[in-house]
Design an enzyme around this catalytic site. Structure first.
Site: not given
Length: 564
Positions: A443, A449-451, A446-447, A484, A459
């Protein structure tokens, strides 16, 4: 303190001779053995003694070990402690070298025999001690076997259903030609300009101190919350006026806009706090005309070759905000890294990949996924575990192929094309998630921009508020689980919690994968990651399709047929 004397010791009344304030190792031991307070009986024990308290010779005179340090640092053979260790290592090296020499001589003697020997000490290749690591042929074998299995399933699909691919149906589905009323999705997308304009106007008011800080933040929070809730209310009240593709597009567009405006507001708040230093209500002191002529604000000489950076509040313009809304990132900055030119050949390749990729994904959906999903309805409704598992495994391969195609299409082809058009230089849209050894690493890679958005705007602020890292991670997963579910339930108008529970289930699955990684190695952890991706997504698809059909096509459910 006096020491007890041994009457049988003939040399008890004679002190040991010393030379230059010290004596040899033998002399020290003789003196200490005659001392009732000494418990050490060799030089190695004396070296470890930290205190000389209550240590006297036979005449009652105190013994200062510091005078004998050079002697104590030597062993019984006259070598220092470091020298002793080196000598020990040298002896071991000599023994290993000697063993190798003996082995080599035996090997030469054996080969010199007239019987033509061909054997020698060797380990099997599958043994860890062999050191063999080249399994490329087995990887090729596995890939070929996978291709053969996929080809067999493809041929089975063609023989059973024929050619179902029809590009005209794709056009009707994407445009919503046979669904919905009018162009409600387009109208709702254009309406988002109201929220964008309100956000920019409030930021300008805060920068000019027309609006109070607390009131401005309240307006911004209400604005972005209404923004994300608007599609839910609109589609729920007028669901018949939206096509499935139109509703999905609107929800995705408003989700991205929500994240971008959040980042825009929070970044400008950080800049505003720095701009007004520690007191946001205190204006900066005015400068005189002489200071302005002397270049007080320049901060030194400027390099003409270096472009001037935009400073707050000069960034509060429509041009800057619209560039950020179109850029392939979710995190706002006043000065994005830019490329110097547009690479036309690179851009053309990415656009061709987008066109070809969309056709491949649509063909896989129409030919392979739709029949498999339809045939899973009755087993899933009847809770036939064996048959439902067979449908799940049958759906796993085409769904995973579509997901991989979508990943490459979105995160490489499309985002690189947009970045090239906008001269956006940061193209790190994904990392090597395929090598992730646990769910947590997947997590995070893989993405990107969102992370980055989650780390920067959710966070870190939560941790700075005093929460632990585990609590902050749980909040991030809750936030991700909500969106989601938002992107699935709202377009389908089927308000379930399967996507939400699937995302929240990543927390215990992450702990399990980390435990497996520690106990069984990183390879098994990577297998767990791939298994969750391959099997989790088709299970979620089957669950939502079942609930969607039961909710919207209840009358047709009894007439549904399914085959093998």
């Amino acid at each position: 303190m006096t020491t007890n004397k041994d009457p049988q010791d003939k040399g008890a009344g004679k002190p040991e001779p010393t030379k230059n304030g010290g004596s040899g190792g033998v002399g020290i031991m003789k003196r200490l053995r005659r001392s009732a307070s000494a418990t050490e009986h060799n030089l190695s024990s004396l070296r470890n003694r930290k205190s000389t308290q209550n240590l006297f010779d036979q005449h009652g005179n105190p013994i200062d070990l510091r005078q004998y340090r050079k002697v104590l640092d030597k062993d019984e053979n006259g070598n220092g402690t470091n020298g002793s260790e080196k000598k020990l290592r040298y002896r071991r090296t000599q023994s290993v070298t000697r063993a190798e020499e003996i082995s080599n001589k035996e090997e030469k003697q054996r080969k010199a025999q007239p019987g033509r020997p061909i054997h020698r000490p060797r380990d099997s290749l599958f043994s860890w001690s062999s050191g063999f690591t080249n399994f490329t042929g087995l990887v090729n074998w596995g890939f070929l076997l996978l291709c053969i299995g996929g080809l067999r399933l493809g041929l089975e699909n063609l023989l059973k259903y024929g050619i179902r691919i029809n590009p005209l149906d794709w056009f009707f589905f994407i445009s919503g030609h046979n669904e919905g009323e009018g162009h409600n999705a387009l109208i709702l997308s254009i309406y988002s300009l109201v929220h964008i304009s309100l956000c920019l106007a409030v930021e300008k008011g805060l920068a000019m101190e027309i609006i109070a800080e607390g009131l401005g933040i309240f307006i911004q929070v209400v604005n972005i919350v209404v923004l994300v809730c608007l599609p839910v209310v609109t589609i729920h009240l007028k669901g018949h006026a939206f096509s499935l593709m139109g509703a999905s597009t609107v929800c995705f567009f408003y989700s991205v806009l929500f994240l971008k405006l959040w980042s825009y507001v929070q970044t400008n708040m950080w800049c505003r706090q720095t701009y007004y230093q520690k007191n946001p209500r205190e204006r900066r002191p005015s400068i005189t005309l002489a200071e302005l002529k002397n270049g007080v604000l320049d901060g030194g000489e400027e390099d003409e070759d270096v472009s001037k950076l935009v400073q707050y509040p000069d960034n509060l313009t429509y041009r800057d905000l619209l560039y950020f809304l179109c850029a392939p990132t979710l995190c706002y900055e006043l000065n994005f890294p830019r490329t110097s030119r547009v690479r036309k050949r690179f851009l053309l390749k990415r656009l061709l990949e987008v066109v070809i990729g969309v056709n491949v994904v649509m063909a896989l959906f129409q030919q392979w996924i739709i029949p498999s999903v339809r045939n899973s309805l009755i087993p899933f409704s009847n809770m036939d575990v064996a048959l439902a598992t067979e449908r799940l495994l049958k759906l796993a391969l085409p769904n995973h192929l579509c997901w991989l195609c979508f990943f490459y299409l979105m995160f490489h082809s499309f985002l690189n094309a947009v970045g090239e058009l906008l001269n956006f230089a940061d193209r790190n849209f994904y990392c090597d998630w395929w090598n992730a050894n646990n769910i947590d690493t997947f997590w995070r890679t893989w993405n990107m921009p969102v992370h980055r958005w989650c780390v920067r705007h959710l966070y870190i602020p939560v941790v700075q508020m005093g929460y632990s890292s585990r609590q902050a991670s749980t909040i991030v997963f809750l936030f991700s689980a909500f969106f989601h579910e938002y992107l699935v339930s709202v377009p389908l108008q089927t308000y379930k919690i399967w996507a939400f529970m699937g995302m929240m289930g990543q927390i215990p699955l992450s702990a399990i994968s980390k435990t497996i990684e520690k106990r069984l190695g990183p390879r098994m952890g990577n297998i767990i990651v791939w298994a969750s991706i391959i099997l989790g997504q088709p299970l979620c698809i089957m669950a939502y399709y079942h609930d969607y059909v039961v909710l919207h096509f209840k009358n047709s459910l009894n007439g549904t047929d399914y085959g093998s």
